[in-house]
Scaffold this active site. Sequence first.
Site, mmCIF file in Angstrom:
data_model
loop_
_atom_site.group_PDB
_atom_site.id
_atom_site.type_symbol
_atom_site.label_atom_id
_atom_site.label_comp_id
_atom_site.label_asym_id
_atom_site.label_seq_id
_atom_site.Cartn_x
_atom_site.Cartn_y
_atom_site.Cartn_z
ATOM 1 N N ASP A 52 0.833 -1.197 0.000
ATOM 2 C CA ASP A 52 0.000 0.000 0.000
ATOM 3 C C ASP A 52 0.870 1.251 0.000
ATOM 4 O O ASP A 52 2.085 1.190 0.202
ATOM 5 C CB ASP A 52 -0.902 0.009 1.238
ATOM 6 C CG ASP A 52 -1.966 -1.073 1.190
ATOM 7 O OD1 ASP A 52 -2.374 -1.448 0.080
ATOM 8 O OD2 ASP A 52 -2.382 -1.528 2.263
ATOM 9 N N TYR A 111 6.323 -9.785 7.656
ATOM 10 C CA TYR A 111 5.939 -8.400 7.925
ATOM 11 C C TYR A 111 6.457 -7.994 9.294
ATOM 12 O O TYR A 111 6.492 -8.802 10.218
ATOM 13 C CB TYR A 111 4.411 -8.249 7.890
ATOM 14 C CG TYR A 111 3.821 -8.613 6.559
ATOM 15 C CD1 TYR A 111 3.722 -7.664 5.551
ATOM 16 C CD2 TYR A 111 3.380 -9.906 6.295
ATOM 17 C CE1 TYR A 111 3.191 -7.990 4.321
ATOM 18 C CE2 TYR A 111 2.848 -10.239 5.064
ATOM 19 C CZ TYR A 111 2.753 -9.278 4.079
ATOM 20 O OH TYR A 111 2.235 -9.600 2.862
#
Length: 188
Positions: A52, A111
């Site tokens: 994103d 992540y």
Amino acid sequence: MPRYKLTVEYDGTGLVGWQRQTNGLSVQEILETACERMCGSAVLVQGAGRTDAGVHAIGQTAHVDLPAPYPPDKIRGALNFHVRPHAVSVLAVEPAPAGFHARISATRRAYLYRILNRRAPPALERNHVWFLAVPLDAALMAEGARHLVGHHDFTSFGSRSHGSARRSGSSPRRAPSCITRCATWSAR
């Protein structure tokens, strides 16, 4: 056309994410422009996944098909020269194995989410941490992190077309799921 596997890191501050978009500059566009400057031909750089806007990466895999063979070190050097002044770096380039596709061949993703928990806001890491001035309870955060470990099905977060395609008898798509192997909270 020889295919090359790229390992890339970037600071996503000010970018619209990985994928090329009309509303701003993306990591994909930066890399494709660098490739075109290097080899003189427009190419498609495909990533293992999309990020994103504002998201950073420290080891994202991508691939590119170039019109001619080049030594991997020359590709890395040329791409790093041509991505300037953007905060994108090609860490490694290697010939891709037969059948390799950055997205389809990906077997895992990792992540890291960082929370800065102090009274003073960050100056140097302001685009790399989530800042919270309200004190957090480290023991409760550690307990909460333990609930993230395991297999989780995210089908309910998918689009309606994802679920309806399976119900209509058309070819099923893989349900969005996640296996979390480690989730920790540490105060420093």
